[in-house]
Design an enzyme around this catalytic site. Structure first.
Site, short mmCIF file in Angstrom:
data_model
loop_
_atom_site.label_atom_id
_atom_site.label_comp_id
_atom_site.label_asym_id
_atom_site.label_seq_id
_atom_site.Cartn_x
_atom_site.Cartn_y
_atom_site.Cartn_z
N ALA A 64 -27.43 84.60 -51.09
CA ALA A 64 -28.68 83.80 -52.26
C ALA A 64 -29.57 84.78 -52.06
O ALA A 64 -30.24 84.47 -51.42
CB ALA A 64 -27.38 82.21 -51.44
N GLY A 109 -24.38 85.19 -48.92
CA GLY A 109 -23.51 84.75 -50.24
C GLY A 109 -22.82 86.00 -50.23
O GLY A 109 -22.34 86.14 -51.27
N GLU A 112 -19.81 86.60 -48.94
CA GLU A 112 -19.24 84.85 -49.42
C GLU A 112 -17.90 85.40 -50.48
O GLU A 112 -17.31 85.14 -51.01
CB GLU A 112 -19.60 83.61 -49.55
CG GLU A 112 -20.15 83.11 -48.08
CD GLU A 112 -21.08 82.11 -48.22
OE1 GLU A 112 -22.25 82.04 -48.67
OE2 GLU A 112 -20.37 80.67 -47.46
N GLU A 132 -27.01 81.92 -42.44
CA GLU A 132 -27.39 80.59 -42.86
C GLU A 132 -28.09 80.49 -41.99
O GLU A 132 -28.68 79.68 -42.13
CB GLU A 132 -26.67 80.61 -43.68
CG GLU A 132 -25.50 81.41 -45.10
CD GLU A 132 -24.65 81.85 -44.95
OE1 GLU A 132 -24.70 82.56 -44.14
OE2 GLU A 132 -23.94 82.25 -46.53
C1 HXC Z 1 -34.28 86.96 -51.98
C2 HXC Z 1 -34.41 89.58 -50.74
C3 HXC Z 1 -32.63 89.12 -49.76
C4 HXC Z 1 -32.40 87.50 -50.23
C5 HXC Z 1 -33.91 90.57 -49.16
N1 HXC Z 1 -34.34 90.67 -50.29
N2 HXC Z 1 -32.58 90.02 -49.45
N3 HXC Z 1 -34.04 88.21 -51.01
N4 HXC Z 1 -33.13 86.86 -51.30
N5 HXC Z 1 -31.70 87.48 -49.54
C6 HXC Z 1 -35.37 90.96 -50.59
C7 HXC Z 1 -36.39 91.13 -49.75
O1 HXC Z 1 -37.29 90.01 -49.47
C8 HXC Z 1 -37.48 92.79 -49.93
O2 HXC Z 1 -38.75 92.49 -50.87
C9 HXC Z 1 -36.68 93.18 -50.74
O3 HXC Z 1 -35.39 92.53 -50.40
C10 HXC Z 1 -36.02 94.69 -49.35
O4 HXC Z 1 -35.32 93.86 -48.29
P1 HXC Z 1 -36.19 93.67 -46.81
O5 HXC Z 1 -36.16 92.64 -46.17
O6 HXC Z 1 -37.69 94.71 -47.32
O7 HXC Z 1 -35.25 95.29 -46.49
P2 HXC Z 1 -35.14 95.96 -45.23
O8 HXC Z 1 -36.05 95.49 -43.87
O9 HXC Z 1 -34.64 97.01 -44.88
O10 HXC Z 1 -34.20 94.36 -44.53
C11 HXC Z 1 -32.51 94.30 -44.38
C12 HXC Z 1 -32.11 92.98 -44.79
C13 HXC Z 1 -32.94 92.08 -45.15
C14 HXC Z 1 -31.48 93.11 -43.00
C15 HXC Z 1 -30.83 92.51 -45.75
O11 HXC Z 1 -33.68 92.17 -45.99
C16 HXC Z 1 -32.13 90.64 -44.02
O12 HXC Z 1 -32.50 89.53 -43.41
N6 HXC Z 1 -32.30 89.34 -45.78
C17 HXC Z 1 -31.99 88.72 -46.06
C18 HXC Z 1 -30.66 88.30 -45.17
C19 HXC Z 1 -29.61 87.06 -45.36
O13 HXC Z 1 -30.28 85.69 -44.71
N7 HXC Z 1 -28.96 86.94 -46.23
C20 HXC Z 1 -28.46 85.39 -46.06
C21 HXC Z 1 -29.26 84.55 -46.97
S1 HXC Z 1 -28.37 82.34 -47.70
P3 HXC Z 1 -39.99 92.60 -51.50
O14 HXC Z 1 -40.71 92.23 -52.59
O15 HXC Z 1 -39.98 92.38 -50.45
O16 HXC Z 1 -39.67 94.08 -52.08
C22 HXC Z 1 -27.53 82.48 -48.57
C23 HXC Z 1 -26.17 81.26 -49.01
C24 HXC Z 1 -25.38 81.16 -49.37
O17 HXC Z 1 -26.71 83.59 -49.20
C25 HXC Z 1 -25.40 80.15 -50.06
C26 HXC Z 1 -26.16 78.69 -50.54
C27 HXC Z 1 -25.05 78.02 -51.63
#
Ligand code: HXC
Length: 257
Positions: A64, A109, A112, A132
């Site tokens: 998400a 997400g 999911e 998460e």
């Molecule tokens: C918003 C995101 C994102 C996310 C990546 N980006 N994941 N933006 N939400 N979930 C964006 C980054 O900010 C970045 O933007 C660009 O995408 C590229 O990501 P990087 O981090 O620079 O890439 P990398 O170093 O290769 O790392 C990849 C990654 C990392 C390991 C996947 O991006 C990451 O850990 N992302 C978050 C994963 C996460 O925690 N997901 C769960 C979210 S909570 P810029 O602008 O800097 O280029 C969730 C809750 C669900 O899902 C339920 C809700 C009710």
């Protein structure tokens, strides 16, 4: 402009989440567009399956949208979780066979979303997890419920509580993905879908899929009754007769649906 691309083929469609600049993260627009695409394809004559994937080389869906959630009030969080569930449920309860092609990161997400699909295919580079808790959240798009139903309670708890990612090999080992694909992922996934549809009755696949999904939420005896009912219902159409006549004549079947 839609955040989701839909390419309709003869008997299935490829649905691509198209926000590669944010690793296809799910915001309100993506969730609404995915919901609309699912509804549209469900009503598209001849469309029997949906192959769901993410744009770009790196990610299926990285979760998400963290930027969108950062300042949520409890009520906004409720609405967002409900919106996500509406989309996931639309996919799992539609009449389409849903197949996730995990072509990179499927996190939070994103995993999911893949779990709401019937089948998960992964590229060798796929990485999956529910991180998460590292953000102070819980898997709120169905992960606490669908993951244990796929991999069992202990492994689901390990993934959810550790937040650790697993690779495609481990995901295959624990039954989280059905296959690990090599080579041109989309081409291989399309071959997989085509083979699943070819010479199979759509009516029979829909009935079997429905009996399985509906039955999993019920006690065994009630689920078995659903199966009996679905089996008998099939005979109000012509596919059983066509399929069995073709078998007896040593021919390939040509089904109605
Ligand atoms: C918003 C995101 C994102 C996310 C990546 N980006 N994941 N933006 N939400 N979930 C964006 C980054 O900010 C970045 O933007 C660009 O995408 C590229 O990501 P990087 O981090 O620079 O890439 P990398 O170093 O290769 O790392 C990849 C990654 C990392 C390991 C996947 O991006 C990451 O850990 N992302 C978050 C994963 C996460 O925690 N997901 C769960 C979210 S909570 P810029 O602008 O800097 O280029 C969730 C809750 C669900 O899902 C339920 C809700 C009710």
């Amino acid at each position: 402009m839609s955040t989701v691309r839909v390419e309709k083929k003869e008997s299935y469609a490829i649905v691509t989440v198209d926000r590669p600049e944010a690793l296809n993260a799910l915001n309100e627009d993506v969730l609404n567009d995915l919901h609309a695409a699912t509804q549209d394809l469900s009503q598209t004559p001849g469309c029997r399956a949906m192959l769901l994937t993410g744009a770009g080389e790196k990610a299926f869906v990285a979760g998400a949208d963290i930027a969108a959630m950062e300042q949520f009030t409890p009520n906004e969080a409720l609405k967002f979780a409900e919106l996500g569930h509406r989309t996931m449920n639309a996919i799992s309860s539609s009449e389409l066979i849903s197949i996730a092609l995990i072509n990179g990161f499927a996190l939070g997400g994103g995993l999911e979303l893949a779990l709401a699909c019937d089948i998960r295919l992964a590229g060798a580079n796929a990485r999956m997890g529910l991180p998460e808790v590292t953000l102070g959240l819980l898997p709120g798009f169905g992960g606490t419920q669908r993951l244990p139903r796929v991999v069992g309670r202990g492994l689901a708890l390990e993934m959810i509580l550790s937040g650790d990612m697993i690779d495609a090999g481990r995901a295959y080992e624990i039954g989280l993905v059905n296959r690990v694909l090599e080579g041109d992922l989309l081409a291989e996934a399309e071959k997989y879908v085509s083979k699943m549809l070819e010479y199979k009755s759509g009516a029979a696949q829909r009935a079997a899929r429905w009996a399985l999904h509906a039955g999993m939420d019920l006690p065994l005896t009630a689920g078995l009754q659903k199966e009996i009912h679905q089996f008998s219902e099939l005979f109000s159409g012509s596919d059983p007769q066509k399929g069995m006549a073709a078998f007896l004549a040593k021919q390939k079947p040509e089904f109605e649906s």
